[in-house]
Structure formats: C-alpha cells, structure tokens
Design a protein around this motif. Structure first.
Motif, short mmCIF file in Angstrom:
data_model
loop_
_atom_site.label_atom_id
_atom_site.label_comp_id
_atom_site.label_asym_id
_atom_site.label_seq_id
_atom_site.Cartn_x
_atom_site.Cartn_y
_atom_site.Cartn_z
N GLN A 58 88.30 -39.86 -9.11
CA GLN A 58 87.89 -41.15 -9.54
C GLN A 58 86.29 -41.18 -9.11
N GLU A 61 84.68 -38.70 -11.00
CA GLU A 61 84.54 -39.08 -12.36
C GLU A 61 83.27 -39.98 -12.54
N GLN A 64 80.27 -38.27 -11.94
CA GLN A 64 79.88 -37.79 -13.45
C GLN A 64 79.31 -38.42 -14.36
N SER A 65 80.02 -39.75 -14.55
CA SER A 65 79.61 -40.47 -15.47
C SER A 65 78.20 -41.08 -15.08
#
Length: 349
Positions: A58, A61, A64-65
């Motif tokens: 998470q 992610e 990464q976002s």
C-alpha cells in the motif's frame, strides 16, 4: 488397543501414513503439538508478514502514485519554468523597450522644457512688442508718421506736377502735322516720325515724339521739342524717385534736353568657357549711357533710351501699386503715376 490401531489404519487408507507405536505416541503427540504450535506461530508470522507486506504494498502504491504525481508536477513545473523563461525574456525585451521609451521621453521632456523656455521668451517678446505697438511709439504712431510722410510726398509731387503738368492736348496733334508735312513733301515714311501716347498728352505743353531716323526734311524744331519733353520727363522722374526714396533701376544723368539714361547691363556677353574672365567683366563693368535726344546721335540708341525711361516709370508704378499702360506710353504712364500719388487713397495705403 488393537481396534484403535485398525480404525486409524482404515481412515488413512491409501495415504502415506506413518505408523506410530504406542510407546512413541506421547512423544509423537508432544512433537505434533510442538509442530502445531510452531505452525500456528508460523501462520501468525505469515499473517504478520502478509499484513506488513500489504502495508508495504500500500505504501509502495501510495509512493508510486505520489511519484506519478511528482512526475506530473515536475512536468508542470518544467512547463511553467519554460513559460517563466519566455516571460522573463519577454519582460527583458519589454524592459529594454521601456528603458528606451523612458530615454526618449526624457529627451522629449528636455525638448519640451527648451521649447517651453523659448515659447516663454517669445511670448515675453510678443508682449513687449504688443506693448511697444500699443505705446506712444507703436503702430498707431508709425501709421501717423507714414500718413504725414505721404502727405509731404504728395505735396512735393504736386509742386512738380505744377511745374511739369501732363495734360491732354487741345487742337491738332503733332502726328497729324508731321503726316501732313511728309505728305506734302511726297517722302512717304522717309522722315520716320512716330508719336508716343497717341499724340493726345503733353508735358509742359510739349508733345513727345520719337523719330526713327533723321533726314534733311525732318523738322529740327520738333526734334528739339521732343528732346526737351524727354528732359522734362527725366527731371520729373528723378524728383519723384528721390521723394519716394526709390533707387531707379536705370539711373538718369539729367542735363535738360541733353539728358542721358544709364544701363548697367554688360554690353559684351562673356563666353561660357571663361568663368573667371566673365566674373571680372561683371565686376568691372561700367554703365552704358544712352541719349534721350536724337540730334547728333544714333536713332536706335535714342529709342532704347526712351524704352529704359519708360521702364523706370513702370518701376515707380509697381512700387506704389499701379499698373503700366504699356512700353510705348511714356506720358500716359507718367500721368498715371502722378494720378495715383496725388489721389486720396495714396495717403491711407
């Protein structure tokens, strides 16, 4: 005991089952319990690791976002940097233009200040001039002096007119007398006499006749009277020019009936190739005199002298605003000159 063993063996048929002896049962059970507890611990650890991995995933992610967002923001930042660079270049150009315009404006302001100073000085001079014109020695005073001067000129010209009156002749014109004399002598135009001003005007009672050439039958008295009349005209013209303070283009050398008129034009045309000699000729040229009488003179020179005399009359007519009646009307032009000067309008113009 044997039945339990048989049942266990029946349940695990077709399976790879380890047969445990009863004596080893407790030990195996303890081992199984320990393995079960170890397995539970492993499952718990697995679950913890799974949770940690889930949280890591998470976070990854999210990171990464966020990286994607950061990349987008970086692209936007780059584009904005490019826009800011262009705006900076444009602002520099505008700044240079503004600087030049400021310099131009400063020059214009200095020019306006100089022009304003000049305008103030000119306005002051104009006010001084207006005060001078409105004062005791202003335009009104000058106008009064001009009227007095022209009145005096008119009076002096009237005295000259009384001495040399130009009037219309009464009786037979000399042209008719000459024509009758020539016809009686049967000489046609040999005498070559021509009367100026249509034979109707006289100066001090004398007609003005110009002879193209002298002959044996030419009336010597008429020639003498014409020379005397031209002398009168020359004297009148000299006096009026001096009263009006006008230098004549063709000056007169007054000598009564033996007067001369001068022409300052060079008698010999210089060659165009010799500019030095032409300048010396024009600088050292002397006036040529032409006789205003015919006796003992070339008739062509005498006729040219009358032409120049009429040019002087035309000069004075132009000076006072009159118009000439033509190159062959000496007495008529002189009468027009006297009429304008002796008129009431001459004082007020």
């Amino acid at each position: 005991m044997e039945s339990k063993k048989v049942a266990l063996c029946g349940d695990i048929q077709n399976q790879n089952v380890k047969v445990i002896q009863w004596e080893d049962y407790e030990q195996e059970l303890a081992r199984l319990c320990s393995l079960t507890s170890a397995l539970n611990e492993v499952k718990q650890k697995k679950l913890l690791v799974q949770q940690k991995l889930q949280s890591f995933i998470q976070v990854e992610e999210e990171s990464q976002s966020r990286l994607n967002e950061l990349d987008g923001m970086k692209e936007k930042l780059d584009s904005r940097k490019l826009v800011m660079g262009n705006m900076s270049m444009h602002s520099k150009v505008v700044k240079e233009k503004v600087k030049k315009q400021e310099e131009q404006l400063s020059n214009d302001i200095r020019s306006l200040l100089v022009a304003g100073t000049s305008l103030s000085a000119a306005n002051k001079r104009l006010q001084d001039g207006s005060r001078s014109l409105a004062g005791e020695r202003g335009y009104g005073h000058l106008r009064t002096l001009q009227r007095v001067l022209r009145t005096r000129q008119q009076y002096m010209v009237s005295q000259v007119h009384m001495l040399y009156p130009v009037r219309v002749a009464i009786g037979q014109a000399p042209e008719q007398e000459l024509e009758s004399f020539n016809n009686s002598a049967n000489l046609g135009n040999s005498a070559g006499a021509k009367l100026l001003d249509h034979g109707s005007l006289t100066i001090a009672g004398l007609h003005l006749t110009v002879f193209t050439k002298m002959s044996f039958f030419t009336d010597k008295k008429e020639v003498q009277r014409s020379a005397t009349a031209l002398g009168y005209v020359a004297h009148v013209l000299t006096l009026i020019a001096s009263y009006l303070h006008v230098p004549l283009r063709y000056p007169l050398r007054f000598g009564g009936s033996r007067s001369y008129i001068r022409d300052y034009a060079p008698s010999i045309e210089p060659s165009s190739s010799d500019s030095t000699s032409s300048s010396l000729v024009s600088a050292n040229s002397r006036p040529v005199e032409f006789p205003l009488f015919l006796e003992g003179q070339d008739s062509t020179r005498a006729a040219y002298a009358v032409f120049l005399l009429n040019k002087d009359i035309e000069q004075l007519l132009n000076y006072i605003g009159g118009r000439s009646l033509g190159p062959r009307h000496v007495l008529a032009n002189l009468k027009e000159l006297l009429r304008i000067i002796l008129s009431a309008e001459y004082i007020d113009t």
